[in-house]
Design a protein around this motif. Sequence first.
Motif, PDB file in Angstrom:
ATOM      1  N   ARG A 384       0.812  -1.224   0.000  1.00 52.97           N
ATOM      2  CA  ARG A 384       0.000   0.000   0.000  1.00 52.97           C
ATOM      3  C   ARG A 384       0.844   1.271   0.000  1.00 52.97           C
ATOM      4  NH1 ARG A 384      -5.249  -0.700   4.019  1.00 52.97           N
ATOM      5  NH2 ARG A 384      -6.292  -2.338   2.825  1.00 52.97           N
ATOM      6  N   ILE A 385       2.096   1.128   0.394  1.00 50.92           N
ATOM      7  CA  ILE A 385       2.962   2.297   0.472  1.00 50.92           C
ATOM      8  C   ILE A 385       3.256   2.856  -0.914  1.00 50.92           C
ATOM      9  CG2 ILE A 385       5.273   3.035   1.156  1.00 50.92           C
ATOM     10  CD1 ILE A 385       5.091   1.073   3.480  1.00 50.92           C
ATOM     11  N   GLY A 386       3.299   1.991  -1.923  1.00 50.79           N
ATOM     12  CA  GLY A 386       3.454   2.463  -3.299  1.00 50.79           C
ATOM     13  C   GLY A 386       4.875   2.661  -3.756  1.00 50.79           C
ATOM     14  N   PHE A 387       5.812   1.838  -3.272  1.00 48.92           N
ATOM     15  CA  PHE A 387       7.210   1.975  -3.677  1.00 48.92           C
ATOM     16  C   PHE A 387       7.379   1.924  -5.195  1.00 48.92           C
ATOM     17  CE2 PHE A 387       9.171   0.201   0.515  1.00 48.92           C
ATOM     18  CZ  PHE A 387       9.076   1.459   1.067  1.00 48.92           C
ATOM     19  N   ARG A 388       6.697   0.970  -5.851  1.00 56.06           N
ATOM     20  CA  ARG A 388       6.922   0.773  -7.286  1.00 56.06           C
ATOM     21  C   ARG A 388       6.400   1.932  -8.136  1.00 56.06           C
ATOM     22  NH1 ARG A 388       4.404  -4.495  -9.280  1.00 56.06           N
ATOM     23  NH2 ARG A 388       5.268  -3.769 -11.246  1.00 56.06           N
ATOM     24  N   LYS A 389       5.526   2.759  -7.586  1.00 50.26           N
ATOM     25  CA  LYS A 389       4.925   3.842  -8.369  1.00 50.26           C
ATOM     26  C   LYS A 389       5.739   5.128  -8.324  1.00 50.26           C
ATOM     27  CE  LYS A 389       0.278   1.930  -7.835  1.00 50.26           C
ATOM     28  NZ  LYS A 389      -1.096   2.133  -7.315  1.00 50.26           N
ATOM     29  N   VAL A 390       6.916   5.066  -7.751  1.00 50.10           N
ATOM     30  CA  VAL A 390       7.794   6.241  -7.729  1.00 50.10           C
ATOM     31  C   VAL A 390       8.430   6.386  -9.116  1.00 50.10           C
ATOM     32  CG1 VAL A 390       9.829   7.278  -6.679  1.00 50.10           C
ATOM     33  CG2 VAL A 390       8.211   5.995  -5.253  1.00 50.10           C
ATOM     34  N   ASP A 391       8.015   7.412  -9.856  1.00 52.57           N
ATOM     35  CA  ASP A 391       8.366   7.571 -11.268  1.00 52.57           C
ATOM     36  C   ASP A 391       9.230   8.810 -11.465  1.00 52.57           C
ATOM     37  OD1 ASP A 391       8.512   7.831 -14.008  1.00 52.57           O
ATOM     38  OD2 ASP A 391       6.361   8.123 -14.315  1.00 52.57           O
ATOM     39  N   PHE A 392      10.484   8.600 -11.823  1.00 55.15           N
ATOM     40  CA  PHE A 392      11.410   9.711 -12.066  1.00 55.15           C
ATOM     41  C   PHE A 392      11.395  10.160 -13.524  1.00 55.15           C
ATOM     42  CE2 PHE A 392      13.005   7.524  -8.334  1.00 55.15           C
ATOM     43  CZ  PHE A 392      13.298   8.571  -7.474  1.00 55.15           C
ATOM     44  N   GLY A 393      10.471   9.617 -14.299  1.00 56.37           N
ATOM     45  CA  GLY A 393      10.403   9.907 -15.726  1.00 56.37           C
ATOM     46  C   GLY A 393      10.593   8.659 -16.553  1.00 56.37           C
ATOM     47  N   TRP A 394      11.054   7.593 -15.925  1.00 56.27           N
ATOM     48  CA  TRP A 394      11.300   6.324 -16.608  1.00 56.27           C
ATOM     49  C   TRP A 394      10.179   5.316 -16.340  1.00 56.27           C
ATOM     50  CZ3 TRP A 394      15.122   9.609 -15.295  1.00 56.27           C
ATOM     51  CH2 TRP A 394      16.177   9.803 -16.205  1.00 56.27           C
ATOM     52  N   GLY A 395       9.066   5.781 -15.803  1.00 55.51           N
ATOM     53  CA  GLY A 395       7.953   4.897 -15.498  1.00 55.51           C
ATOM     54  C   GLY A 395       8.088   4.253 -14.129  1.00 55.51           C
ATOM     55  N   ASN A 396       7.160   3.332 -13.836  1.00 59.48           N
ATOM     56  CA  ASN A 396       7.185   2.642 -12.553  1.00 59.48           C
ATOM     57  C   ASN A 396       8.401   1.726 -12.450  1.00 59.48           C
ATOM     58  OD1 ASN A 396       4.802   3.885 -11.925  1.00 59.48           O
ATOM     59  ND2 ASN A 396       3.532   2.064 -12.166  1.00 59.48           N
ATOM     60  N   ALA A 397       8.830   1.477 -11.234  1.00 61.01           N
ATOM     61  CA  ALA A 397       9.968   0.600 -11.000  1.00 61.01           C
ATOM     62  C   ALA A 397       9.595  -0.851 -11.297  1.00 61.01           C
ATOM     63  CB  ALA A 397      10.445   0.744  -9.562  1.00 61.01           C
ATOM     64  N   VAL A 398      10.572  -1.603 -11.812  1.00 55.30           N
ATOM     65  CA  VAL A 398      10.393  -3.043 -11.995  1.00 55.30           C
ATOM     66  C   VAL A 398      10.358  -3.715 -10.627  1.00 55.30           C
ATOM     67  CG1 VAL A 398      11.379  -5.137 -12.988  1.00 55.30           C
ATOM     68  CG2 VAL A 398      11.598  -2.953 -14.194  1.00 55.30           C
ATOM     69  N   HIS A 399      11.232  -3.283  -9.763  1.00 54.45           N
ATOM     70  CA  HIS A 399      11.239  -3.708  -8.364  1.00 54.45           C
ATOM     71  C   HIS A 399      11.472  -2.489  -7.498  1.00 54.45           C
ATOM     72  CE1 HIS A 399      12.283  -5.639  -4.566  1.00 54.45           C
ATOM     73  NE2 HIS A 399      13.312  -4.810  -4.536  1.00 54.45           N
ATOM     74  N   ALA A 400      10.843  -2.462  -6.338  1.00 55.51           N
ATOM     75  CA  ALA A 400      11.089  -1.396  -5.377  1.00 55.51           C
ATOM     76  C   ALA A 400      10.786  -1.922  -3.988  1.00 55.51           C
ATOM     77  CB  ALA A 400      10.222  -0.170  -5.683  1.00 55.51           C
ATOM     78  N   GLY A 401      11.747  -1.786  -3.121  1.00 55.11           N
ATOM     79  CA  GLY A 401      11.540  -2.243  -1.752  1.00 55.11           C
ATOM     80  C   GLY A 401      12.832  -2.735  -1.160  1.00 55.11           C
ATOM     81  N   VAL A 402      12.689  -3.535  -0.109  1.00 52.67           N
ATOM     82  CA  VAL A 402      13.873  -4.024   0.586  1.00 52.67           C
ATOM     83  C   VAL A 402      14.704  -4.883  -0.356  1.00 52.67           C
ATOM     84  CG1 VAL A 402      12.791  -3.924   2.846  1.00 52.67           C
ATOM     85  CG2 VAL A 402      12.623  -6.021   1.511  1.00 52.67           C
ATOM     86  N   SER A 403      16.000  -4.921  -0.088  1.00 57.10           N
ATOM     87  CA  SER A 403      16.910  -5.608  -0.998  1.00 57.10           C
ATOM     88  C   SER A 403      17.202  -7.035  -0.588  1.00 57.10           C
ATOM     89  CB  SER A 403      18.240  -4.835  -1.086  1.00 57.10           C
ATOM     90  OG  SER A 403      18.829  -4.704   0.201  1.00 57.10           O
ATOM     91  N   ASP A 404      16.753  -7.434   0.605  1.00 61.67           N
ATOM     92  CA  ASP A 404      17.031  -8.795   1.043  1.00 61.67           C
ATOM     93  C   ASP A 404      15.945  -9.274   1.984  1.00 61.67           C
ATOM     94  OD1 ASP A 404      17.616  -7.654   3.571  1.00 61.67           O
ATOM     95  OD2 ASP A 404      19.704  -7.374   3.000  1.00 61.67           O
ATOM     96  N   GLY A 405      16.118 -10.473   2.520  1.00 63.33           N
ATOM     97  CA  GLY A 405      15.088 -11.127   3.308  1.00 63.33           C
ATOM     98  C   GLY A 405      15.055 -10.767   4.768  1.00 63.33           C
ATOM     99  N   ASN A 406      15.898  -9.843   5.212  1.00 64.77           N
ATOM    100  CA  ASN A 406      15.827  -9.437   6.611  1.00 64.77           C
ATOM    101  C   ASN A 406      15.614  -7.949   6.751  1.00 64.77           C
ATOM    102  OD1 ASN A 406      18.445  -8.685   5.792  1.00 64.77           O
ATOM    103  ND2 ASN A 406      19.234  -8.823   7.865  1.00 64.77           N
ATOM    104  N   GLY A 407      15.079  -7.320   5.666  1.00 61.98           N
ATOM    105  CA  GLY A 407      14.729  -5.912   5.758  1.00 61.98           C
ATOM    106  C   GLY A 407      15.916  -4.993   5.924  1.00 61.98           C
ATOM    107  N   GLY A 408      17.114  -5.491   5.598  1.00 55.28           N
ATOM    108  CA  GLY A 408      18.279  -4.638   5.728  1.00 55.28           C
ATOM    109  C   GLY A 408      18.582  -4.276   7.165  1.00 55.28           C
ATOM    110  N   GLN A 409      18.452  -5.256   8.087  1.00 56.08           N
ATOM    111  CA  GLN A 409      18.694  -5.010   9.487  1.00 56.08           C
ATOM    112  C   GLN A 409      17.820  -3.866   9.978  1.00 56.08           C
ATOM    113  OE1 GLN A 409      22.798  -4.797  10.627  1.00 56.08           O
ATOM    114  NE2 GLN A 409      23.434  -6.338   9.163  1.00 56.08           N
ATOM    115  N   ILE A 410      16.513  -3.996   9.745  1.00 53.96           N
ATOM    116  CA  ILE A 410      15.587  -2.914  10.057  1.00 53.96           C
ATOM    117  C   ILE A 410      15.573  -2.549  11.534  1.00 53.96           C
ATOM    118  CG2 ILE A 410      13.576  -4.430  10.374  1.00 53.96           C
ATOM    119  CD1 ILE A 410      11.922  -2.296   8.945  1.00 53.96           C
ATOM    120  N   TYR A 411      15.956  -3.480  12.408  1.00 54.43           N
ATOM    121  CA  TYR A 411      16.027  -3.162  13.827  1.00 54.43           C
ATOM    122  C   TYR A 411      17.464  -3.121  14.316  1.00 54.43           C
ATOM    123  CZ  TYR A 411      11.201  -4.167  13.200  1.00 54.43           C
ATOM    124  OH  TYR A 411       9.924  -4.154  12.714  1.00 54.43           O
TER     125      TYR A 411
END
Length: 476
Positions: A384-411
């Motif tokens: 719902r946050i809409g990461f993929r819809k961030v458009d810099f002029g090149w359209g929507n992202a193919v992927h957008a979000g965390v880069s790995d399975g542990n959220g990048g050490q979110i805590y």
Amino acid sequence: MYNMVLVSSSSSPVMFRVKRCQPELVAPATPTPQEVKLLSDIDDQEALRSHVPNIYIYRHKPSMEGKDPVKVIRDALSRTLVFYYPFAGRLREGHGRKLMVDCTAEGVLFIEADADVTLDQLGEALQPPFPCSKELLYNVPGSDGIVGCPLLLIQVTRFKCGGFTLGIRVNHTMCDGTGFTQFTIALAEMARGAHQPSVLPIWQRELLSARNPPRITCNHREFEKPKDIEEWQTIIGSIEKMIERSFFFGPTEIASLGNLVINNQPGVYTRFELITACLWRCLAKALQLPPEKQVRMGCIVNARARFNPQIPIGYYGNVTAFPVAVSTVEKLCEQPFTYAVELIKKAKAEVTEEYMHSLADFLVINGRPLYTLPWSFISSKLSRIGFRKVDFGWGNAVHAGVSDGNGGQIYGINTFGELHLMDYENSDNRKEGLLLPILLPANAMERFAKELDDMLWNPNQAIKSAKSQTILKSSM
């Protein structure tokens, strides 16, 4: 030049080089207020004193031929920081480790980079885990502290095909996922030529500061400390033995989970509730947790709409809570699936305006304790946050979000217990759904995949095996 190996979807190793320029500081384009701003007591909790990395991937767009994404985004960044000028400052601590932003306009870190391959050479499925994530978002030495360090680190990497990646690492005390997306959308708008963001930022962190005097009026089980932490560490094993995989939940998978719920009606349970309950059960079985142990599943809840009046549009601070569902392993695995789904739904419903005020008060009274990690998992839905819809002029992202399975050490702790569901389009059938990158001990990943497969496609087998899976010796 930096060499690295990427294993593509065809399992063929791809060697490529990323050439990075020296990191530079990008400051606001025009003078900004020199002031000190306090963070809220929801922002200023131990669990959020960390940096969260995200990767955005964009393909070549013919109409943008001749446009350099590095220049476009760097120029837009300096203009966006005029409005979001606290990001160009530095955190410092006051009395009792209270965090505040010193708006010094020193700037944010920016890296220009080039890769000597095309995006297609990385494999057909551009999804986490990305073995190359450290190359696409370089950790500048000394930049990942909390106090006195840049609050944003951005790397734009051009690929030979004309596509590019945008890596962004943000200090979590400054914003939650919704606030971060508000900032990136503003950055994208400025990149497309806007003179100011369509949603202007609002600070007002006092809205989520502790009351005077603070008073705890709700239960906050997410901070309860279990006694048997050593047993938990034995079960999960060492972090070096963990592996990552991603799992896709499309319309068919969601429908299969819905069919497991007793008297399920449209709209009664959300995708998040069904998937989170499913993951909770599968994790308990895959890790072979003792049946008598209590396990928790936390749900990251955006509480903006639960205030009356609602938190103002434009507020980009943290407005999230982490209520937990609690069950013994035995009940979780042997009761009908509806039991787990209902626990998740009830946990989410605990979050009210009063709950958020009580949480801020709890954190201040108890010295900002860390969210309980042993015997716990935590789930969030980033769709719902809409990461993929961030458009810099090149359209929507193919992927957008965390880069790995542990959220990048979110805590700030490298743990497998963090589950992040994000928007994804399956490259096999073009179906839209949710992608789960997950980090698990190697010996548990195969069991997890099998349990998940049984729940989705062979529910009778999952029900039959539930009891035998949970009646295990505590020493396992």
